[in-house]
Design a protein around this motif. Structure first.
Motif, PDB file in Angstrom:
ATOM      1  N   VAL A 273      85.434 -71.468  29.848  1.00 23.03           N
ATOM      2  CA  VAL A 273      84.847 -71.716  31.171  1.00 23.03           C
ATOM      3  C   VAL A 273      85.981 -71.752  32.196  1.00 23.03           C
ATOM      4  CG1 VAL A 273      83.570 -73.372  32.592  1.00 23.03           C
ATOM      5  CG2 VAL A 273      82.977 -73.112  30.167  1.00 23.03           C
ATOM      6  N   LEU A 274      85.764 -71.109  33.321  1.00 27.18           N
ATOM      7  CA  LEU A 274      86.704 -71.177  34.453  1.00 27.18           C
ATOM      8  C   LEU A 274      85.870 -71.237  35.722  1.00 27.18           C
ATOM      9  CD1 LEU A 274      89.699 -70.833  35.588  1.00 27.18           C
ATOM     10  CD2 LEU A 274      89.009 -68.446  35.927  1.00 27.18           C
ATOM     11  N   LEU A 275      86.251 -72.128  36.638  1.00 32.58           N
ATOM     12  CA  LEU A 275      85.592 -72.249  37.932  1.00 32.58           C
ATOM     13  C   LEU A 275      86.563 -71.842  39.027  1.00 32.58           C
ATOM     14  CD1 LEU A 275      83.844 -75.700  37.455  1.00 32.58           C
ATOM     15  CD2 LEU A 275      82.945 -73.419  36.944  1.00 32.58           C
ATOM     16  N   ASP A 276      86.112 -70.998  39.922  1.00 32.65           N
ATOM     17  CA  ASP A 276      86.884 -70.524  41.069  1.00 32.65           C
ATOM     18  C   ASP A 276      86.032 -70.870  42.291  1.00 32.65           C
ATOM     19  OD1 ASP A 276      88.555 -69.063  42.823  1.00 32.65           O
ATOM     20  OD2 ASP A 276      87.406 -67.237  42.440  1.00 32.65           O
ATOM     21  N   ALA A 277      86.489 -71.809  43.118  1.00 32.04           N
ATOM     22  CA  ALA A 277      85.613 -72.396  44.129  1.00 32.04           C
ATOM     23  C   ALA A 277      86.193 -72.364  45.531  1.00 32.04           C
ATOM     24  CB  ALA A 277      85.325 -73.847  43.737  1.00 32.04           C
ATOM     25  N   VAL A 278      85.280 -72.448  46.494  1.00 38.99           N
ATOM     26  CA  VAL A 278      85.626 -72.593  47.904  1.00 38.99           C
ATOM     27  C   VAL A 278      84.880 -73.811  48.432  1.00 38.99           C
ATOM     28  CG1 VAL A 278      85.604 -71.547  50.197  1.00 38.99           C
ATOM     29  CG2 VAL A 278      85.849 -70.090  48.150  1.00 38.99           C
ATOM     30  N   ALA A 279      85.626 -74.704  49.097  1.00 38.34           N
ATOM     31  CA  ALA A 279      85.026 -75.878  49.742  1.00 38.34           C
ATOM     32  C   ALA A 279      85.336 -75.822  51.231  1.00 38.34           C
ATOM     33  CB  ALA A 279      85.573 -77.164  49.135  1.00 38.34           C
ATOM     34  N   ALA A 280      84.436 -76.366  52.037  1.00 36.57           N
ATOM     35  CA  ALA A 280      84.625 -76.393  53.476  1.00 36.57           C
ATOM     36  C   ALA A 280      84.616 -77.830  53.973  1.00 36.57           C
ATOM     37  CB  ALA A 280      83.527 -75.591  54.171  1.00 36.57           C
ATOM     38  N   ARG A 281      85.498 -78.115  54.913  1.00 29.08           N
ATOM     39  CA  ARG A 281      85.514 -79.451  55.511  1.00 29.08           C
ATOM     40  C   ARG A 281      84.461 -79.525  56.579  1.00 29.08           C
ATOM     41  NH1 ARG A 281      90.819 -78.502  54.893  1.00 29.08           N
ATOM     42  NH2 ARG A 281      91.862 -79.852  53.455  1.00 29.08           N
TER      43      ARG A 281
ATOM     44  N   VAL B 222      93.691 -73.950  53.532  1.00 27.70           N
ATOM     45  CA  VAL B 222      93.970 -73.010  54.617  1.00 27.70           C
ATOM     46  C   VAL B 222      93.176 -73.390  55.867  1.00 27.70           C
ATOM     47  CG1 VAL B 222      94.706 -71.076  53.191  1.00 27.70           C
ATOM     48  CG2 VAL B 222      92.289 -71.375  53.673  1.00 27.70           C
ATOM     49  N   GLY B 223      93.288 -74.629  56.251  1.00 30.05           N
ATOM     50  CA  GLY B 223      92.592 -75.087  57.450  1.00 30.05           C
ATOM     51  C   GLY B 223      91.275 -75.733  57.105  1.00 30.05           C
ATOM     52  N   ASP B 224      90.180 -75.072  57.490  1.00 28.72           N
ATOM     53  CA  ASP B 224      88.854 -75.622  57.216  1.00 28.72           C
ATOM     54  C   ASP B 224      88.359 -75.307  55.814  1.00 28.72           C
ATOM     55  OD1 ASP B 224      88.742 -76.684  59.750  1.00 28.72           O
ATOM     56  OD2 ASP B 224      87.620 -75.002  60.593  1.00 28.72           O
ATOM     57  N   LEU B 225      89.073 -74.468  55.079  1.00 30.76           N
ATOM     58  CA  LEU B 225      88.652 -74.069  53.744  1.00 30.76           C
ATOM     59  C   LEU B 225      89.689 -74.464  52.699  1.00 30.76           C
ATOM     60  CD1 LEU B 225      87.324 -70.453  54.445  1.00 30.76           C
ATOM     61  CD2 LEU B 225      85.990 -72.559  54.245  1.00 30.76           C
ATOM     62  N   VAL B 226      89.177 -74.828  51.532  1.00 30.47           N
ATOM     63  CA  VAL B 226      90.031 -75.117  50.380  1.00 30.47           C
ATOM     64  C   VAL B 226      89.577 -74.199  49.255  1.00 30.47           C
ATOM     65  CG1 VAL B 226      90.737 -76.827  48.676  1.00 30.47           C
ATOM     66  CG2 VAL B 226      90.358 -77.520  51.057  1.00 30.47           C
TER      67      VAL B 226
ATOM     68  N   ASP C  66      81.317 -80.779  49.070  1.00 28.19           N
ATOM     69  CA  ASP C  66      81.817 -79.846  50.081  1.00 28.19           C
ATOM     70  C   ASP C  66      81.896 -78.411  49.566  1.00 28.19           C
ATOM     71  OD1 ASP C  66      82.246 -81.852  52.074  1.00 28.19           O
ATOM     72  OD2 ASP C  66      84.075 -82.440  51.010  1.00 28.19           O
ATOM     73  N   LEU C  67      81.576 -78.204  48.284  1.00 29.95           N
ATOM     74  CA  LEU C  67      81.619 -76.852  47.737  1.00 29.95           C
ATOM     75  C   LEU C  67      80.599 -75.959  48.437  1.00 29.95           C
ATOM     76  CD1 LEU C  67      81.848 -77.620  43.914  1.00 29.95           C
ATOM     77  CD2 LEU C  67      83.646 -76.619  45.355  1.00 29.95           C
TER      78      LEU C  67
ATOM     79  N   MET D 176      99.963 -73.769  55.291  1.00 26.88           N
ATOM     80  CA  MET D 176      99.188 -73.736  54.063  1.00 26.88           C
ATOM     81  C   MET D 176      99.769 -74.775  53.110  1.00 26.88           C
ATOM     82  SD  MET D 176      98.295 -70.514  51.562  1.00 26.88           S
ATOM     83  CE  MET D 176      99.950 -70.103  51.091  1.00 26.88           C
ATOM     84  N   LYS D 177      98.899 -75.566  52.510  1.00 29.76           N
ATOM     85  CA  LYS D 177      99.315 -76.584  51.553  1.00 29.76           C
ATOM     86  C   LYS D 177      98.715 -76.242  50.198  1.00 29.76           C
ATOM     87  CE  LYS D 177      99.322 -81.518  50.722  1.00 29.76           C
ATOM     88  NZ  LYS D 177      98.890 -82.827  51.159  1.00 29.76           N
ATOM     89  N   THR D 178      99.484 -76.438  49.125  1.00 31.80           N
ATOM     90  CA  THR D 178      98.980 -76.168  47.779  1.00 31.80           C
ATOM     91  C   THR D 178      98.833 -77.473  47.008  1.00 31.80           C
ATOM     92  OG1 THR D 178     101.202 -75.825  46.890  1.00 31.80           O
ATOM     93  CG2 THR D 178     100.034 -73.874  47.709  1.00 31.80           C
ATOM     94  N   PHE D 179      97.986 -77.430  45.980  1.00 33.98           N
ATOM     95  CA  PHE D 179      97.693 -78.599  45.161  1.00 33.98           C
ATOM     96  C   PHE D 179      97.843 -78.235  43.696  1.00 33.98           C
ATOM     97  CE2 PHE D 179      95.362 -78.738  49.081  1.00 33.98           C
ATOM     98  CZ  PHE D 179      95.705 -79.980  49.573  1.00 33.98           C
TER      99      PHE D 179
END
Length: 125
Positions: A117-125, A22-26, A71-72, A1-4
């Motif tokens: 405003v706060l955004l909580d997102a999931v992106a897929a590769r 976490v692999g295919d998902l961010v 990619d979101l 797992m990598k963090t940004f």
């Protein structure tokens, strides 16, 4: 797992990541706060401004993970005031135009510091 790290911040300036790969998902989040002090940045004068800043910070975090706003796949959007929905939605849609648009839910509740405003997102590769 990598963090940004969140948007413009460097290691040691904030105690938590803005994204996790976490692999295919961010998984990522974004606000228009100066995170160490939880004050809204001065450029976030309107909800539209704050939304654009959140999306730009989200774009930066996703770019660090090798993704784009295109990619979101899902965005949980949080506002502190229900009367800000229309301005938020219009700005969100304008920035992501012409799409693709992710699945989105907008909720109203309390947010940290001066955030509106706060955004909580999931992106897929």
């Amino acid at each position: 797992m990598k963090t940004f790290l969140p948007g413009p911040f460097r290691s040691g300036e904030v105690p938590f990541p803005a994204g996790v790969d976490v692999g295919d998902l961010v998984y990522a989040d974004a606000s228009a706060l100066d995170l160490p002090g939880l004050a809204r940045v001065p450029e976030a004068a309107t909800i539209a401004d704050e939304t654009r800043i959140c999306l730009e910070r989200l774009r930066q975090t996703l770019a660090d993970a090798g993704c784009t706003l295109g990619d979101l796949v899902k965005v949980n959007c949080y506002l502190t005031d229900d009367s800000d929905r229309a301005e938020f939605w219009q700005t969100f849609d304008d920035v992501l135009a012409p799409g693709p648009y992710p699945v989105r839910i907008t909720q109203v509740g309390g947010l940290a510091g001066e955030a509106r405003v706060l955004l909580d997102a999931v992106a897929a590769r």
